[in-house]
Design a protein around this motif. Structure first.
Motif, mmCIF file in Angstrom:
data_model
loop_
_atom_site.group_PDB
_atom_site.id
_atom_site.type_symbol
_atom_site.label_atom_id
_atom_site.label_comp_id
_atom_site.label_asym_id
_atom_site.label_seq_id
_atom_site.Cartn_x
_atom_site.Cartn_y
_atom_site.Cartn_z
ATOM 1 N N THR B 12 -2.361 6.998 1.062
ATOM 2 C CA THR B 12 -0.952 6.717 1.668
ATOM 3 C C THR B 12 -0.928 5.870 2.798
ATOM 4 O OG1 THR B 12 -0.297 8.921 0.974
ATOM 5 C CG2 THR B 12 1.093 8.114 2.599
ATOM 6 N N TYR B 13 -1.880 6.265 3.712
ATOM 7 C CA TYR B 13 -2.274 5.356 5.084
ATOM 8 C C TYR B 13 -2.080 3.642 4.681
ATOM 9 C CZ TYR B 13 -4.268 3.159 8.779
ATOM 10 O OH TYR B 13 -4.643 2.203 9.653
ATOM 11 N N CYS B 16 1.073 2.566 3.364
ATOM 12 C CA CYS B 16 2.164 2.038 4.481
ATOM 13 C C CYS B 16 1.708 1.128 5.445
ATOM 14 C CB CYS B 16 2.103 3.432 5.213
ATOM 15 S SG CYS B 16 3.034 4.650 4.395
ATOM 16 N N SER B 17 0.183 0.914 5.575
ATOM 17 C CA SER B 17 -0.101 0.101 6.478
ATOM 18 C C SER B 17 0.186 -1.503 5.900
ATOM 19 C CB SER B 17 -1.539 0.126 6.890
ATOM 20 O OG SER B 17 -1.670 1.263 7.662
ATOM 21 N N PHE B 79 0.164 2.693 15.524
ATOM 22 C CA PHE B 79 0.272 3.355 14.337
ATOM 23 C C PHE B 79 -1.125 3.109 13.292
ATOM 24 C CE2 PHE B 79 0.861 3.378 9.595
ATOM 25 C CZ PHE B 79 1.120 4.581 9.503
ATOM 26 N N GLY B 83 -3.078 6.513 12.975
ATOM 27 C CA GLY B 83 -2.882 6.885 11.523
ATOM 28 C C GLY B 83 -4.204 6.916 11.228
ATOM 29 N N ALA B 96 -0.213 13.634 6.090
ATOM 30 C CA ALA B 96 -0.308 12.082 6.075
ATOM 31 C C ALA B 96 0.746 11.405 5.556
ATOM 32 C CB ALA B 96 -1.471 11.639 5.034
ATOM 33 N N TYR B 99 3.976 12.015 8.115
ATOM 34 C CA TYR B 99 3.703 11.106 9.136
ATOM 35 C C TYR B 99 3.768 9.418 8.737
ATOM 36 C CZ TYR B 99 2.432 14.191 12.773
ATOM 37 O OH TYR B 99 2.233 15.636 13.687
ATOM 38 N N CYS B 100 3.121 9.256 7.783
ATOM 39 C CA CYS B 100 2.999 7.714 7.322
ATOM 40 C C CYS B 100 4.603 7.122 6.895
ATOM 41 C CB CYS B 100 2.000 7.295 6.620
ATOM 42 S SG CYS B 100 0.320 7.548 7.176
ATOM 43 N N THR B 104 6.877 4.556 8.583
ATOM 44 C CA THR B 104 7.088 3.268 8.033
ATOM 45 C C THR B 104 8.714 2.952 7.701
ATOM 46 O OG1 THR B 104 4.852 3.398 6.702
ATOM 47 C CG2 THR B 104 6.545 1.823 5.967
#
Lengths: 142, 142, 142
Positions: B12-13, B16-17, B79, B83, B96, B99-100, B104
Protein backbone atom coordinates in the motif's frame (compact mmCIF):
# COMPACT_ATOMS: atom_id res chain seq x y z
CA UNK A 1 18.57 -7.66 11.20
CA UNK A 2 21.48 -8.41 8.99
CA UNK A 3 22.64 -5.48 6.96
CA UNK A 4 21.24 -5.26 3.43
CA UNK A 5 24.62 -4.23 2.03
CA UNK A 6 25.19 -7.80 0.75
CA UNK A 7 22.16 -7.41 -1.49
CA UNK A 8 23.60 -6.12 -4.80
CA UNK A 9 20.52 -4.06 -5.79
CA UNK A 10 20.44 -2.34 -2.38
CA UNK A 11 24.20 -1.80 -2.50
CA UNK A 12 23.98 -0.01 -5.86
CA UNK A 13 21.14 2.15 -4.58
CA UNK A 14 23.09 2.94 -1.39
CA UNK A 15 26.25 3.99 -3.25
CA UNK A 16 24.32 6.18 -5.73
CA UNK A 17 22.33 7.80 -2.92
CA UNK A 18 25.51 8.55 -0.96
CA UNK A 19 27.06 10.16 -4.06
CA UNK A 20 23.93 12.26 -4.66
CA UNK A 21 23.72 13.30 -0.99
CA UNK A 22 27.36 14.46 -1.00
CA UNK A 23 26.68 16.28 -4.29
CA UNK A 24 23.70 18.06 -2.65
CA UNK A 25 25.84 19.05 0.36
CA UNK A 26 28.44 20.54 -2.01
CA UNK A 27 25.69 22.30 -3.98
CA UNK A 28 24.65 23.92 -0.69
CA UNK A 29 28.28 24.97 -0.09
CA UNK A 30 28.29 26.62 -3.51
CA UNK A 31 25.33 28.79 -2.48
CA UNK A 32 27.15 29.79 0.72
CA UNK A 33 30.26 30.57 -1.34
CA UNK A 34 28.26 32.82 -3.68
CA UNK A 35 26.69 34.52 -0.66
CA UNK A 36 30.12 35.18 0.91
CA UNK A 37 31.79 36.23 -2.35
CA UNK A 38 29.03 38.68 -3.27
CA UNK A 39 28.18 39.67 0.32
CA UNK A 40 24.66 38.62 -0.69
CA UNK A 41 23.00 38.36 2.73
CA UNK A 42 19.26 38.58 3.30
CA UNK A 43 19.33 37.81 7.06
CA UNK A 44 20.41 40.89 9.04
CA UNK A 45 22.32 38.66 11.50
CA UNK A 46 24.36 37.16 8.65
CA UNK A 47 25.35 40.55 7.27
CA UNK A 48 26.38 41.53 10.79
CA UNK A 49 28.47 38.39 11.35
CA UNK A 50 30.09 38.13 7.93
CA UNK A 51 30.20 41.75 6.76
CA UNK A 52 28.14 43.72 4.24
CA UNK A 53 24.60 45.07 4.24
CA UNK A 54 21.47 42.88 4.34
CA UNK A 55 19.35 43.20 1.19
CA UNK A 56 15.70 42.32 0.57
CA UNK A 57 16.42 40.65 -2.76
CA UNK A 58 18.82 37.78 -3.32
CA UNK A 59 21.97 38.65 -5.30
CA UNK A 60 21.64 37.25 -8.89
CA UNK A 61 24.54 34.79 -8.36
CA UNK A 62 22.95 33.58 -5.10
CA UNK A 63 19.54 33.30 -6.77
CA UNK A 64 21.15 31.17 -9.52
CA UNK A 65 22.78 28.93 -6.89
CA UNK A 66 19.45 28.62 -5.03
CA UNK A 67 17.74 27.56 -8.28
CA UNK A 68 20.31 24.78 -8.71
CA UNK A 69 19.52 23.59 -5.17
CA UNK A 70 15.80 23.90 -5.79
CA UNK A 71 15.97 21.78 -8.92
CA UNK A 72 17.82 19.14 -6.92
CA UNK A 73 15.21 19.29 -4.16
CA UNK A 74 12.42 18.76 -6.67
CA UNK A 75 14.06 15.69 -8.20
CA UNK A 76 16.66 13.88 -6.08
CA UNK A 77 14.40 13.13 -3.05
CA UNK A 78 11.98 11.46 -5.49
CA UNK A 79 14.82 9.20 -6.57
CA UNK A 80 15.69 8.52 -2.93
CA UNK A 81 12.22 7.21 -2.09
CA UNK A 82 11.20 5.60 -5.38
CA UNK A 83 14.63 3.98 -5.78
CA UNK A 84 14.46 2.59 -2.24
CA UNK A 85 10.95 1.16 -2.73
CA UNK A 86 12.14 -0.28 -6.05
CA UNK A 87 15.10 -2.15 -4.49
CA UNK A 88 13.29 -3.12 -1.26
CA UNK A 89 10.43 -4.36 -3.41
CA UNK A 90 12.75 -6.91 -5.00
CA UNK A 91 14.28 -5.29 -8.09
CA UNK A 92 16.92 -7.32 -9.94
CA UNK A 93 20.51 -6.12 -9.52
CA UNK A 94 20.61 -5.37 -13.24
CA UNK A 95 17.51 -3.16 -13.24
CA UNK A 96 18.74 -1.41 -10.09
CA UNK A 97 22.12 -0.71 -11.72
CA UNK A 98 20.62 0.68 -14.92
CA UNK A 99 18.12 2.98 -13.15
CA UNK A 100 20.38 4.13 -10.32
CA UNK A 101 23.48 4.86 -12.38
CA UNK A 102 21.51 6.51 -15.20
CA UNK A 103 19.85 8.82 -12.69
CA UNK A 104 23.08 9.56 -10.81
CA UNK A 105 25.11 10.36 -13.93
CA UNK A 106 22.26 12.44 -15.39
CA UNK A 107 22.08 14.56 -12.22
CA UNK A 108 25.87 15.01 -12.07
CA UNK A 109 25.96 16.21 -15.68
CA UNK A 110 22.86 18.36 -14.99
CA UNK A 111 24.80 20.00 -12.17
CA UNK A 112 27.80 20.82 -14.39
CA UNK A 113 25.45 22.10 -17.11
CA UNK A 114 23.51 24.33 -14.68
CA UNK A 115 26.71 25.72 -13.10
CA UNK A 116 27.98 26.61 -16.57
CA UNK A 117 24.64 27.91 -17.95
CA UNK A 118 24.63 25.26 -20.68
CA UNK A 119 21.36 24.69 -22.49
CA UNK A 120 19.94 22.40 -23.89
CA UNK A 121 22.26 20.01 -21.97
CA UNK A 122 20.68 20.97 -18.66
CA UNK A 123 17.18 20.29 -20.02
CA UNK A 124 18.24 16.95 -21.54
CA UNK A 125 19.82 15.74 -18.26
CA UNK A 126 16.76 16.87 -16.32
CA UNK A 127 14.58 14.87 -18.68
CA UNK A 128 16.73 11.72 -18.40
CA UNK A 129 16.48 11.88 -14.59
CA UNK A 130 12.73 12.49 -14.88
CA UNK A 131 12.26 9.40 -17.07
CA UNK A 132 14.27 7.27 -14.64
CA UNK A 133 12.02 8.17 -11.70
CA UNK A 134 8.91 7.76 -13.86
CA UNK A 135 10.09 4.34 -15.08
CA UNK A 136 10.64 3.01 -11.56
CA UNK A 137 7.36 4.51 -10.29
CA UNK A 138 5.38 2.89 -13.13
CA UNK A 139 7.09 -0.47 -12.46
CA UNK A 140 6.12 -0.18 -8.76
CA UNK A 141 2.51 0.50 -9.73
CA UNK A 142 2.15 -2.44 -12.13
CA UNK B 1 16.46 -10.42 0.26
CA UNK B 2 13.00 -11.29 -0.87
CA UNK B 3 11.04 -8.35 -2.11
CA UNK B 4 8.73 -6.71 0.42
CA UNK B 5 5.97 -6.32 -2.17
CA UNK B 6 4.17 -9.37 -0.71
CA UNK B 7 3.78 -7.50 2.56
CA UNK B 8 0.38 -5.77 2.24
CA UNK B 9 1.31 -2.73 4.38
CA UNK B 10 4.48 -2.14 2.36
CA UNK B 11 2.57 -2.69 -0.89
CA UNK B 12 0.00 0.00 0.00
CA UNK B 13 2.78 2.41 0.96
CA UNK B 14 4.65 1.64 -2.29
CA UNK B 15 1.60 2.22 -4.51
CA UNK B 16 0.69 5.50 -2.74
CA UNK B 17 4.30 6.73 -2.93
CA UNK B 18 4.50 5.93 -6.64
CA UNK B 19 1.25 7.86 -7.25
CA UNK B 20 2.52 10.85 -5.24
CA UNK B 21 5.91 10.79 -7.00
CA UNK B 22 4.25 10.81 -10.44
CA UNK B 23 1.97 13.64 -9.22
CA UNK B 24 5.07 15.63 -8.17
CA UNK B 25 6.71 15.05 -11.55
CA UNK B 26 3.56 16.35 -13.29
CA UNK B 27 3.43 19.33 -10.90
CA UNK B 28 6.97 20.13 -12.05
CA UNK B 29 5.82 19.88 -15.67
CA UNK B 30 3.06 22.39 -14.90
CA UNK B 31 5.68 24.91 -13.74
CA UNK B 32 7.64 24.37 -16.97
CA UNK B 33 4.44 24.79 -18.96
CA UNK B 34 3.68 28.12 -17.23
CA UNK B 35 7.25 29.23 -17.88
CA UNK B 36 6.97 28.40 -21.59
CA UNK B 37 3.46 29.84 -22.02
CA UNK B 38 4.33 33.12 -20.29
CA UNK B 39 7.96 33.24 -21.51
CA UNK B 40 8.71 33.56 -17.79
CA UNK B 41 12.44 32.80 -17.74
CA UNK B 42 14.82 33.89 -15.00
CA UNK B 43 17.92 32.09 -16.33
CA UNK B 44 19.45 34.01 -19.25
CA UNK B 45 20.38 30.73 -20.97
CA UNK B 46 16.72 29.59 -20.87
CA UNK B 47 15.45 32.80 -22.42
CA UNK B 48 18.09 32.41 -25.13
CA UNK B 49 17.17 28.75 -25.84
CA UNK B 50 13.39 29.04 -25.65
CA UNK B 51 12.73 32.66 -26.66
CA UNK B 52 11.85 35.78 -24.69
CA UNK B 53 13.75 38.01 -22.30
CA UNK B 54 15.12 36.91 -18.93
CA UNK B 55 13.52 38.70 -16.01
CA UNK B 56 14.70 39.12 -12.41
CA UNK B 57 11.25 38.38 -10.94
CA UNK B 58 9.25 35.23 -11.56
CA UNK B 59 6.10 35.69 -13.66
CA UNK B 60 3.00 35.55 -11.35
CA UNK B 61 1.72 32.33 -12.98
CA UNK B 62 5.17 30.73 -12.58
CA UNK B 63 5.40 31.92 -8.96
CA UNK B 64 1.98 30.34 -8.31
CA UNK B 65 3.16 27.05 -9.87
CA UNK B 66 6.37 27.17 -7.79
CA UNK B 67 4.30 27.64 -4.62
CA UNK B 68 2.33 24.49 -5.46
CA UNK B 69 5.62 22.61 -5.83
CA UNK B 70 6.97 24.14 -2.64
CA UNK B 71 3.93 23.07 -0.63
CA UNK B 72 4.43 19.54 -1.96
CA UNK B 73 8.12 19.61 -1.04
CA UNK B 74 7.27 20.66 2.52
CA UNK B 75 4.79 17.83 3.00
CA UNK B 76 5.11 14.82 0.69
CA UNK B 77 8.75 13.90 1.56
CA UNK B 78 7.65 13.78 5.23
CA UNK B 79 5.05 11.21 4.23
CA UNK B 80 7.66 9.28 2.25
CA UNK B 81 9.95 8.84 5.26
CA UNK B 82 7.43 8.62 8.10
CA UNK B 83 5.19 6.28 6.09
CA UNK B 84 8.16 4.04 5.29
CA UNK B 85 9.31 3.89 8.93
CA UNK B 86 5.69 3.17 9.90
CA UNK B 87 5.34 0.18 7.57
CA UNK B 88 8.90 -1.14 8.07
CA UNK B 89 8.32 -0.84 11.82
CA UNK B 90 5.50 -3.36 11.57
CA UNK B 91 2.27 -1.40 10.96
CA UNK B 92 -0.87 -3.46 10.35
CA UNK B 93 -2.14 -3.53 6.77
CA UNK B 94 -5.32 -1.79 7.96
CA UNK B 95 -3.51 1.12 9.65
CA UNK B 96 -1.20 1.45 6.63
CA UNK B 97 -4.20 1.59 4.26
CA UNK B 98 -6.04 4.22 6.29
CA UNK B 99 -3.01 6.50 6.70
CA UNK B 100 -1.54 6.09 3.20
CA UNK B 101 -4.77 6.48 1.24
CA UNK B 102 -6.02 9.36 3.39
CA UNK B 103 -2.77 11.22 2.80
CA UNK B 104 -2.66 10.42 -0.92
CA UNK B 105 -6.24 11.48 -1.60
CA UNK B 106 -5.86 14.63 0.55
CA UNK B 107 -2.77 15.68 -1.46
CA UNK B 108 -4.47 14.96 -4.81
CA UNK B 109 -7.49 17.10 -3.85
CA UNK B 110 -5.10 19.75 -2.43
CA UNK B 111 -3.44 19.87 -5.85
CA UNK B 112 -6.75 20.39 -7.69
CA UNK B 113 -7.77 23.04 -5.12
CA UNK B 114 -4.45 24.91 -5.42
CA UNK B 115 -4.50 24.81 -9.25
CA UNK B 116 -8.02 26.29 -9.19
CA UNK B 117 -7.38 28.81 -6.38
CA UNK B 118 -10.05 27.19 -4.18
CA UNK B 119 -10.06 28.13 -0.51
CA UNK B 120 -10.85 26.85 2.12
CA UNK B 121 -10.62 23.45 0.33
CA UNK B 122 -6.88 23.81 -0.11
CA UNK B 123 -6.38 24.59 3.61
CA UNK B 124 -8.61 21.67 4.67
CA UNK B 125 -6.72 19.18 2.47
CA UNK B 126 -3.41 20.51 3.72
CA UNK B 127 -4.60 19.99 7.29
CA UNK B 128 -5.80 16.42 6.63
CA UNK B 129 -2.38 15.54 5.18
CA UNK B 130 -0.70 17.25 8.13
CA UNK B 131 -2.71 15.19 10.64
CA UNK B 132 -1.88 11.96 8.80
CA UNK B 133 1.88 12.57 9.07
CA UNK B 134 1.52 13.71 12.68
CA UNK B 135 -0.53 10.61 13.56
CA UNK B 136 2.07 8.22 12.15
CA UNK B 137 4.98 10.15 13.73
CA UNK B 138 3.31 10.06 17.16
CA UNK B 139 2.64 6.31 16.79
CA UNK B 140 6.34 5.77 15.93
CA UNK B 141 7.38 7.71 19.05
CA UNK B 142 5.14 5.81 21.51
CA UNK C 1 7.71 -9.17 7.71
CA UNK C 2 8.37 -8.64 11.35
CA UNK C 3 8.64 -5.02 12.32
CA UNK C 4 12.17 -3.62 12.50
CA UNK C 5 11.35 -1.71 15.69
CA UNK C 6 13.13 -4.41 17.76
CA UNK C 7 16.36 -3.54 15.98
CA UNK C 8 17.99 -0.89 18.22
CA UNK C 9 19.74 1.00 15.38
CA UNK C 10 16.50 1.23 13.40
CA UNK C 11 14.57 2.21 16.52
CA UNK C 12 16.93 5.14 17.22
CA UNK C 13 16.67 6.26 13.60
CA UNK C 14 12.86 5.98 13.72
CA UNK C 15 12.52 8.04 16.91
CA UNK C 16 14.88 10.77 15.65
CA UNK C 17 13.09 10.92 12.28
CA UNK C 18 9.70 11.22 13.98
CA UNK C 19 11.01 14.08 16.15
CA UNK C 20 12.45 15.85 13.10
CA UNK C 21 9.25 15.35 11.08
CA UNK C 22 7.13 16.84 13.88
CA UNK C 23 9.64 19.71 14.13
CA UNK C 24 9.25 20.33 10.37
CA UNK C 25 5.45 20.33 10.67
CA UNK C 26 5.68 22.92 13.46
CA UNK C 27 8.16 24.97 11.41
CA UNK C 28 5.50 25.03 8.68
CA UNK C 29 2.92 26.19 11.24
CA UNK C 30 5.25 29.04 12.21
CA UNK C 31 5.25 30.25 8.59
CA UNK C 32 1.44 30.15 8.54
CA UNK C 33 1.36 32.03 11.86
CA UNK C 34 3.62 34.77 10.46
CA UNK C 35 1.43 34.97 7.35
CA UNK C 36 -1.74 35.36 9.45
CA UNK C 37 -0.20 37.79 11.96
CA UNK C 38 1.25 40.05 9.26
CA UNK C 39 -1.58 39.46 6.75
CA UNK C 40 1.28 38.46 4.43
CA UNK C 41 -0.61 36.72 1.66
CA UNK C 42 0.70 36.23 -1.87
CA UNK C 43 -2.19 34.09 -3.16
CA UNK C 44 -5.23 36.26 -3.94
CA UNK C 45 -7.56 33.49 -2.70
CA UNK C 46 -5.80 33.47 0.69
CA UNK C 47 -6.13 37.22 1.15
CA UNK C 48 -9.82 36.88 0.28
CA UNK C 49 -10.39 34.02 2.76
CA UNK C 50 -8.32 35.31 5.66
CA UNK C 51 -8.44 39.09 5.21
CA UNK C 52 -5.93 41.62 3.89
CA UNK C 53 -4.58 42.42 0.45
CA UNK C 54 -2.49 40.03 -1.66
CA UNK C 55 1.05 41.31 -2.26
CA UNK C 56 3.62 40.29 -4.88
CA UNK C 57 6.49 40.16 -2.39
CA UNK C 58 6.59 38.02 0.74
CA UNK C 59 6.41 39.97 4.03
CA UNK C 60 9.91 40.05 5.65
CA UNK C 61 8.76 37.95 8.63
CA UNK C 62 7.21 35.38 6.25
CA UNK C 63 10.35 35.37 4.09
CA UNK C 64 12.41 34.69 7.24
CA UNK C 65 10.09 31.82 8.20
CA UNK C 66 10.31 30.41 4.65
CA UNK C 67 14.13 30.51 4.84
CA UNK C 68 14.00 28.43 8.04
CA UNK C 69 11.82 25.88 6.22
CA UNK C 70 14.08 25.96 3.19
CA UNK C 71 17.18 25.27 5.26
CA UNK C 72 15.38 22.28 6.78
CA UNK C 73 14.36 21.04 3.34
CA UNK C 74 17.96 21.21 2.13
CA UNK C 75 19.28 19.18 5.08
CA UNK C 76 16.77 17.02 6.95
CA UNK C 77 15.60 14.89 3.96
CA UNK C 78 19.29 14.03 3.38
CA UNK C 79 19.41 12.71 6.95
CA UNK C 80 16.18 10.78 6.36
CA UNK C 81 17.60 8.85 3.41
CA UNK C 82 21.27 8.54 4.37
CA UNK C 83 20.36 7.63 7.97
CA UNK C 84 17.94 4.97 6.74
CA UNK C 85 20.48 3.43 4.34
CA UNK C 86 23.02 3.55 7.18
CA UNK C 87 20.83 1.58 9.62
CA UNK C 88 19.33 -0.79 6.99
CA UNK C 89 22.90 -1.42 5.79
CA UNK C 90 23.74 -2.86 9.19
CA UNK C 91 25.08 0.03 11.34
CA UNK C 92 25.88 -0.79 14.96
CA UNK C 93 23.40 0.55 17.53
CA UNK C 94 26.20 2.71 18.97
CA UNK C 95 27.10 4.36 15.65
CA UNK C 96 23.40 4.89 14.87
CA UNK C 97 22.87 6.55 18.27
CA UNK C 98 25.84 8.89 17.90
CA UNK C 99 24.97 10.00 14.35
CA UNK C 100 21.18 10.22 14.77
CA UNK C 101 21.13 12.06 18.10
CA UNK C 102 23.95 14.43 17.09
CA UNK C 103 22.05 15.36 13.94
CA UNK C 104 18.70 15.68 15.71
CA UNK C 105 20.01 17.87 18.53
CA UNK C 106 22.04 20.01 16.10
CA UNK C 107 18.92 20.68 14.01
CA UNK C 108 16.78 21.48 17.05
CA UNK C 109 19.36 24.00 18.32
CA UNK C 110 19.71 25.33 14.73
CA UNK C 111 15.98 25.96 14.75
CA UNK C 112 16.08 27.91 18.02
CA UNK C 113 19.09 29.87 16.77
CA UNK C 114 17.43 30.73 13.44
CA UNK C 115 14.16 31.76 15.11
CA UNK C 116 16.11 34.10 17.42
CA UNK C 117 18.52 35.40 14.73
CA UNK C 118 21.55 34.04 16.63
CA UNK C 119 24.83 33.86 14.72
CA UNK C 120 27.32 32.13 14.78
CA UNK C 121 25.26 29.48 16.65
CA UNK C 122 23.08 28.88 13.63
CA UNK C 123 26.12 28.38 11.38
CA UNK C 124 27.78 26.05 13.90
CA UNK C 125 24.67 23.85 14.24
CA UNK C 126 24.26 23.77 10.47
CA UNK C 127 27.86 22.60 10.15
CA UNK C 128 27.46 19.86 12.79
CA UNK C 129 24.41 18.51 10.95
CA UNK C 130 26.32 18.75 7.67
CA UNK C 131 29.24 16.71 9.07
CA UNK C 132 26.87 14.05 10.40
CA UNK C 133 25.31 13.46 6.98
CA UNK C 134 28.74 13.55 5.32
CA UNK C 135 30.13 11.04 7.84
CA UNK C 136 27.35 8.53 7.23
CA UNK C 137 27.52 9.01 3.44
CA UNK C 138 31.27 8.39 3.40
CA UNK C 139 30.84 5.27 5.56
CA UNK C 140 28.20 3.98 3.10
CA UNK C 141 30.60 4.54 0.20
CA UNK C 142 33.59 2.74 1.74
Amino acid sequence: MEGLMNNPAFHTYAVCSAILAIKMLITGNYTTLQRMKNKGFVNAEDAQSFGGQPSEQEHPAVAHALRIQRNDLENIPLFFVIGLIFVLGGASPFAASVYCWTFTIARLVHWVAYLNHLQPWRAICYFVGYLTILGMAVQILF
